[in-house]
Design an enzyme around this catalytic site. Structure first.
Site, mmCIF file in Angstrom:
data_model
loop_
_atom_site.group_PDB
_atom_site.id
_atom_site.type_symbol
_atom_site.label_atom_id
_atom_site.label_comp_id
_atom_site.label_asym_id
_atom_site.label_seq_id
_atom_site.Cartn_x
_atom_site.Cartn_y
_atom_site.Cartn_z
ATOM 1 N N SER A 255 0.842 -1.186 0.000
ATOM 2 C CA SER A 255 0.000 0.000 0.000
ATOM 3 C C SER A 255 0.877 1.236 0.000
ATOM 4 C CB SER A 255 -0.900 0.001 1.238
ATOM 5 O OG SER A 255 -0.128 0.345 2.373
ATOM 6 N N LYS A 256 0.238 2.373 0.006
ATOM 7 C CA LYS A 256 0.933 3.653 -0.049
ATOM 8 C C LYS A 256 2.049 3.765 1.005
ATOM 9 C CE LYS A 256 0.668 7.330 -2.616
ATOM 10 N NZ LYS A 256 -0.035 8.588 -2.666
ATOM 11 N N ARG A 257 1.814 3.191 2.160
ATOM 12 C CA ARG A 257 2.782 3.301 3.238
ATOM 13 C C ARG A 257 4.132 2.693 2.879
ATOM 14 N NH1 ARG A 257 2.215 0.365 7.217
ATOM 15 N NH2 ARG A 257 0.692 -1.063 6.369
#
Length: 515
Positions: A255-257
């Site tokens: 994910s973006k993280r």
RNA sequence: GGCCCGGUCGUCUAGUGGUUAGGAUGCUGCCCUUUCAAGGCGGAGGUCGCGGGUUCAAGUCCCGUCCGGGCUACCA
């Protein structure tokens, strides 16, 4: 039979890294086998449809260097390649009628409220949730006719056979079995007349003569439905290849993280597309020899579905960076310069370097860096003296990992006066011998001394000899700081010859003032 | 809860009954050297998730178990 594979994304958003890996395998396998690579757009969900998505896929895959032989953007013998258009063409209506006629599919008139209630009850009783026939699977013809006459909305479901074992023969995982009684009857046609994924994808795979279905492992649980569907039609299913997923450093879904998930962001960061391909291919696959740096041709030649691994892989940024740096170093210098020029002309890279940076990715500080990096990149790409540019790039080529890195690396070559690192200035420019040193270099430059690395080296070594200093460091470091503002970078003598006497003199006199 | 998939150095992987468990990345030491890289040569890092079994011999085969993940929509 010739290999035919397809990448069938749903146009709901961006092309992310996980999906890229599946297309890459499609592409490599098709090219290796002399087969056909197909792009098909699965836009059966009107609610989640994103009109920009398809263009994103095409643009991104073009950047990566993955091409198709058939698809909505190029046509082909099985057009149309968008499921919404195939629906308009009556393909799914025609096919579902076959199932209705042979009794393997049925109309179900349950309302969504009824279905919710059913699921709730199933959860309370801790039994498997799903539609295992309800009241419509075995409804009489008159009951169905009555409901239809009332104009009740309905879906069409597949009759999963009872008391059977459904077998998936997966290329990566081998044999996987299900008791057919735990598989619920999937919706094939929604109440709005649109086909579901289960129906449209399998019908199209058959009609398009797909030989291998490569898809993410999250599809394994619905594989028995797909196999039952092929059986209901009396069709031979393609070979299933459920690829492992790519996860983040914490083992969770990417994910973006975990950094960029949008593939185009890697383009915007200046990664080399070939190294991204190389890197992604190596997650879940290996050529079996101790080889990791692979060219496009080698990738295609060595790739094989048999060597795909079942376990999920983590996305390791550091390895991507190593590969990208490696690819840049391997580039011919003129080729490299062209790539930098193209990169600066790439709109999305420009946008990326100017957009706001989230706090957990560095925030305002990182954003300022990106803006400065881009400004310097533009100076480099647009510099009138191409020979000068070439010399700068040569000196920095082995010190960068992405094209964007040339921005920071070459900045001091391009601006009138480089930004001075305060610590470096304090450490080196205050030393007693420095004024005399700069004077000697200045005199050499103004006196028309040879502008070659060798001449500068001789000049500085001679100064060392006469000054009585034991090491070259105290001479080299202050000079480097005065000329570049930094304590690191290319060889001093080489960079002096690139800067030339005019820049050297002016920077030395500036440096004298600074301290 | 049910069903399914997975499990070798931190990470990516090689390995298909007999290897000192190999390579790469990252970390680290040395060499090169004016710095930083790059490059070359070393090093540390794995009781092959765990427990049983089969076998002369198991990371490799069987069973169990634990942990991680996925699915469980008229989304894909």
């Amino acid at each position: 039979m010739s290999v035919r594979v397809r990448f069938a994304p749903s146009p709901t958003g961006l092309l992310h890294v996980g999906a890229l890996r599946t297309v890459l395998f499609d592409y490599l396998y098709a090219r290796k086998m002399g087969g056909v690579n197909i792009l098909r757009i699965e836009d059966t969900d009107r609610a989640r449809y994103n009109p920009d998505s398809e263009a994103e896929f095409v643009e991104t895959l073009r950047w990566v260097g993955i091409d198709f032989d058939e698809g909505p953007h190029i046509g082909g013998p099985h057009a149309p390649y968008r499921q919404s258009e195939r629906k308009e063409a009556g393909i799914y209506a025609r096919e579902i009628q076959k199932l209705l006629d042979n009794g393997t599919a049925y109309k179900a008139f349950d309302t969504s409220a009824e279905l919710d209630e059913m699921r709730e009850l199933q959860q309370i009783n801790k039994i498997a949730t799903g539609y295992f026939g309800g009241k419509w699977r075995d409804a009489s013809a008159s009951e169905v006719a009555e409901a239809e006459a009332e104009g009740k909305p309905f879906v069409i479901r597949l009759k999963i056979p009872k008391d059977r074992t459904i077998v998936l023969q997966d290329l990566i995982r081998g044999r996987v079995e299900w008791d057919s009684n735990v598989i619920d009857d999937p919706v094939l046609i929604k109440a709005d007349g649109m086909p579901t994924y289960h129906f449209a994808a399998m019908v199209d795979d058959h009609l398009m003569e797909i030989t291998h279905i490569l898809r993410g492992e999250e599809w394994i649980p619905s594989a028995p439905k797909h196999i039952a569907l092929f059986e209901a039609f009396g069709w031979t299913p393609p070979i299933f290849v459920h690829c492992p997923v790519i996860v983040g450093n914490d083992g969770k879904k990417l994910s973006k993280r975990h950094g960029a998930t949008r593939v185009l962001d890697y383009a915007a960061q200046g990664f080399m597309p070939q190294s991204l391909k190389n890197f992604i291919a190596l997650i879940g696959w290996s050529p079996g020899e101790d080889r990791e740096v692979l060219s496009e041709v080698e990738l295609i030649k060595l790739f094989d579905l048999d060597r795909l691994q079942p376990s999920p892989g983590r996305f390791d940024m550091e390895k991507l960076q190593w590969l990208s740096g490696h690819a840049i170093r391997a580039l011919d210098i003129d080729d490299l310069i062209q790539k930098i020029v193209d990169f600066v002309a790439f709109d999305y890279a420009r946008t990326y370097h100017h957009s706001e940076v989230a706090e957990d990715e560095g925030g305002a500080e990182e954003q300022a860096k990106r803006i400065a990096r881009w400004a310097s990149l533009e100076l480099l790409a647009n510099h009138p003296d191409r020979d000068y540019v070439r010399k700068c790039v040569v000196l920095e080529q082995e010190r960068v990992t992405t094209l964007a890195d040339f921005g920071e690396a070459c900045e001091f070559f391009l601006v009138d006066q480089p930004k001075m690192d305060a610590k470096a200035v304090e450490k080196w420019l205050g030393q007693a011998h420095v004024p005399a040193l700069f004077e000697v270099i200045g005199a050499f430059c103004e006196g028309g001394g040879n502008n070659t690395p060798e001449a500068y080296e001789k000049l500085l070594r001679d100064f060392q000899a006469t000054s009585g200093l034991e090491k070259l460091g105290p001479i080299v470091h202050p000079t480097r700081v005065a000329l570049t503002g930094k304590t690191f970078g290319p060889g001093l003598f080489e960079l002096m010859a690139v800067l030339g006497p005019a820049r050297i003199s002016s920077r030395l006199s500036e440096a004298t003032k600074v301290h």
